[in-house]
Design an enzyme around this catalytic site. Sequence first.
Site: not given
Ligand code: GLY
Length: 355
Positions: A229-232, A255, A219, A84, A201, A252-253
């Site tokens: 794609r960009v997460g949080d 995003g 992550t 991850s 993450t 984590t989780g």
């Molecule tokens: N929290 C990681 C993501 O969604 O990319």
Amino acid sequence: MSKFTRRDFLKTGVGAGAAAFVPVGLGRAAALTAAADARPRVVSSGNGIRATQKAMEIIKAGGDPLDAVIAGVNIVEDDPDDMSVGYGGLPNEDGVVELDSSVMYGPTHTAGAVAALRNIKNPSKVARLVMERTDHVLLVGEGALKFARAHGFKEEDLLTEKSRAAWLRWKETMSDRDNWFPPKSDNVPEELRSVMSTHGTINCIALDAAGILAGVTTTSGLSWKLSGRVGDSPIIGAGLYVDNEIGAAGSTGRGEANLQTCASFRIVDFMGHGLSPEQACLKTCEAIAVKTKLVPRLCDGEGRPKFGLNFYALNKKGEFGAACLYEGGTYAVHDGVENKLRDAAYLFKRREKIR
Ligand code: GLY
């Protein structure tokens, strides 16, 4: 080492006067005073028990908390078995690993981040250089890679045999209306079945005995995501936030849910209004559950989120806590004496498999 030393921090009076300084515009009740026992703390996600140990060793040896948390998560970024984060992280839908990371340093209230970074296994180190060696906060994609190259980072293929095999299985079993077929005998190892879709993450936040807070999140993001794609994780206020007068939080989780609620900023702000770290994390979980009800495809039959999201928080007093949408989450804490996994608070009992 960080450019901003502990001595600078005390000299500027920012550290010494922290209890009297309340940032304007946030409506905070009061800035928190430093930990009464003056013991350092390191908090991380459930996959971060090695990170908390490493970070605490560095802090106890007199190191800076930012150096400490980055060194801690580097262990997981370098680990091919953690699918991850970093090297061996699960790739995007094209089979290419794209990494996101952010860092934030309390004494200077500065941050750095990279998103959709390819071929560099320690995005947290690059994020830190964005903070310290540019006038920017976030670099993405090709620009982030060019920046990493300029700083001498080695490019490498981040896909391991295991993560490639997991990606190929996803590709071949996703649909029976395309041109990819799974093998005739479907002897897939259990470990590959269990990684078919993840949001894994690592977040790590720390407080030292002088009251310096710092944090990092890193992550490989959502597995099989669309390219780009960009997460949080690299978004300051979502996957990470640090306010040296109040505390630090990370996530984590899923995003996407965090990006739409700015969760880490909320958690720190709630702590500034007097909530404990655990209460602040839980209140943020509640807010996300309420907003998720507006999107039926993301809800189960009872209107609960069909995804997981986890928060970790540490305040200036050294109090810490974590909360998840669903029961069963753990987080790693080194409280200056012992390093162990603890149970996170949760909003919902788990009744079915979540995404
Ligand atoms: N929290 C990681 C993501 O969604 O990319």
